[in-house]
Design an enzyme around this catalytic site. Structure first.
Site, mmCIF file in Angstrom:
data_model
loop_
_atom_site.group_PDB
_atom_site.id
_atom_site.type_symbol
_atom_site.label_atom_id
_atom_site.label_comp_id
_atom_site.label_asym_id
_atom_site.label_seq_id
_atom_site.Cartn_x
_atom_site.Cartn_y
_atom_site.Cartn_z
ATOM 1 N N ASP A 289 -3.904 -2.773 -0.032
ATOM 2 C CA ASP A 289 -4.568 -2.824 1.271
ATOM 3 C C ASP A 289 -6.053 -3.148 1.074
ATOM 4 O O ASP A 289 -6.803 -2.334 0.526
ATOM 5 C CB ASP A 289 -4.411 -1.474 1.977
ATOM 6 C CG ASP A 289 -4.884 -1.498 3.425
ATOM 7 O OD1 ASP A 289 -5.779 -2.304 3.751
ATOM 8 O OD2 ASP A 289 -4.368 -0.708 4.226
ATOM 9 N N HIS A 320 -2.815 -5.024 4.838
ATOM 10 C CA HIS A 320 -3.189 -4.049 5.861
ATOM 11 C C HIS A 320 -2.419 -4.343 7.142
ATOM 12 O O HIS A 320 -2.655 -5.360 7.797
ATOM 13 C CB HIS A 320 -4.697 -4.118 6.128
ATOM 14 C CG HIS A 320 -5.180 -3.087 7.102
ATOM 15 N ND1 HIS A 320 -5.303 -1.756 6.790
ATOM 16 C CD2 HIS A 320 -5.551 -3.196 8.411
ATOM 17 C CE1 HIS A 320 -5.744 -1.084 7.838
ATOM 18 N NE2 HIS A 320 -5.898 -1.937 8.847
#
Length: 361
Positions: A289, A320
């Site tokens: 992420d 993400h």
């Protein structure tokens, strides 16, 4: 390739079996596996197919402020789940109030599976009018509590679930901690949550994401510059060069009740009351992420090992809020979360039968 990190329990064993059987996690392939930033851009720029129809309600709060509830009624114009015992799924967008294509797609998948999806929009976000010179701090769940109470009154006797996306998870996690066993939720889930908000603001995001997000927030705030001038320095607010400067100008350097950056986060950290949470919450996170940061410093692993209510589903790839599946045009993370809610309902029904408990009215 995913790992479930949680405290051993009967619920955890049931989830492992259910998710293991689910097609959402079997044979998943990741688009652009080494470019999580492209995954995120793909997720943000892809329009939902088809465009969902929405019925909006404005909910007035005790201080005369407004929040908006957008009920997804499908692309067909027919209200789905207007009655009966279909579970209600409360969707919480990110902290900027952006209802992404991914969140709308998740709502459509939920609608297809019999859920009643509704999007919670904060004050002044996504076209919700700002009727008071006050916005919602990052981790203040007061407005969300009022919305949950209203939805519960409108759909009595039906399971109420909640799901948050990205930085919007700070609001949901704070609500679960503050409310404890009185949250009125049966289960919750967070997609790519931000756990340590203060560190996240101080570290800053890659400019590719921070500057467009900052411009989006300033454009929305500029509409209310006249009313906000009563409580904040508007020039300082609109001149902010980072998300941290914007947050400080909006909530710390106020004209009536100024406070320090440290004191602000004492009352707004998402996990400040995590030990009081009493609802199972699944956090779906990716190790790559680019917004949350490195797992070693951004994931509260000890919380998942010690709390019986927090479960971490960690995948090596996904970016993400991306989690795209090659060739399918869908986010496999959405399928995993909906399977989690289904498995939770199945587990709770089995527990009621085993203990001989009456079904709640």
């Amino acid at each position: 390739r995913c790992r479930l990190l949680c405290q051993p329990s009967a619920l955890a064993q049931h989830l492992v079996r259910s998710l293991g059987r689910s097609a959402a996690l079997r044979g998943a392939h990741w688009s652009w596996p080494r470019w999580p930033r492209l995954q995120m851009l793909w997720q943000l720029l892809q329009p939902p197919e088809p465009q969902p129809a929405v019925a909006r309600e404005l909910l007035q709060l005790p201080d005369t402020g407004l929040v908006a509830l957008d009920w997804l009624v499908g692309p067909w114009g027919a209200v789905g789940g207007a009655g009966g015992r279909n579970p209600v799924l409360l969707l919480i967008p990110n902290a900027a109030g952006t209802v992404t294509a991914g969140l709308l797609q998740l709502g459509l998948r939920a609608l297809e599976r019999g859920f009643v999806p509704v999007i919670f929009n904060r004050r002044g976000h996504n076209g919700c009018p700002l009727t008071t010179p006050r916005l919602q701090p990052f981790g203040d769940p007061g407005d969300l509590r009022e919305a949950v109470s209203y939805v519960r009154c409108r759909h009595p006797g039906t399971p109420l679930l909640a799901l948050s996306e990205g930085s919007g998870s700070g609001l949901l996690l704070a609500y679960l901690g503050e409310s404890g066993s009185s949250s009125r939720l049966a289960a919750a889930a967070c997609l790519s949550p931000i756990f340590s908000a203060r560190e996240w603001f101080e570290a800053g995001m890659p400019w590719l994401y921070e500057w467009p997000l900052l411009l989006h927030l300033k454009r929305g705030l500029s509409r209310y510059a006249g009313s906000l001038a009563q409580v904040v320095d508007v020039d300082r607010l609109l001149g902010s060069r980072s998300l941290r400067e914007l947050e400080e100008a909006l909530f710390c350097h106020t004209k009536s009740h100024p406070t320090s950056w440290e004191a602000y986060w004492e009352h707004n950290e998402p996990l400040r009351d995590a030990d009081e949470a009493a609802v199972p919450v699944l956090c779906l996170c990716s190790a790559d992420d680019p917004v949350r940061g490195a797992p070693a410093r951004s994931l509260p692993l000890e919380l998942f090992r010690s709390s019986p209510y927090f479960l971490l589903l960690l995948t090596p790839r996904g970016g993400h809020c991306g989690f795209p599946r090659c060739g399918a045009g869908r986010c496999w993370g959405h399928e995993a979360v909906l399977e989690y809610f289904r498995a939770m309902a199945e587990f709770l029904r089995a527990e009621e039968r085993r203990k001989g408990l009456p079904r709640p009215r």
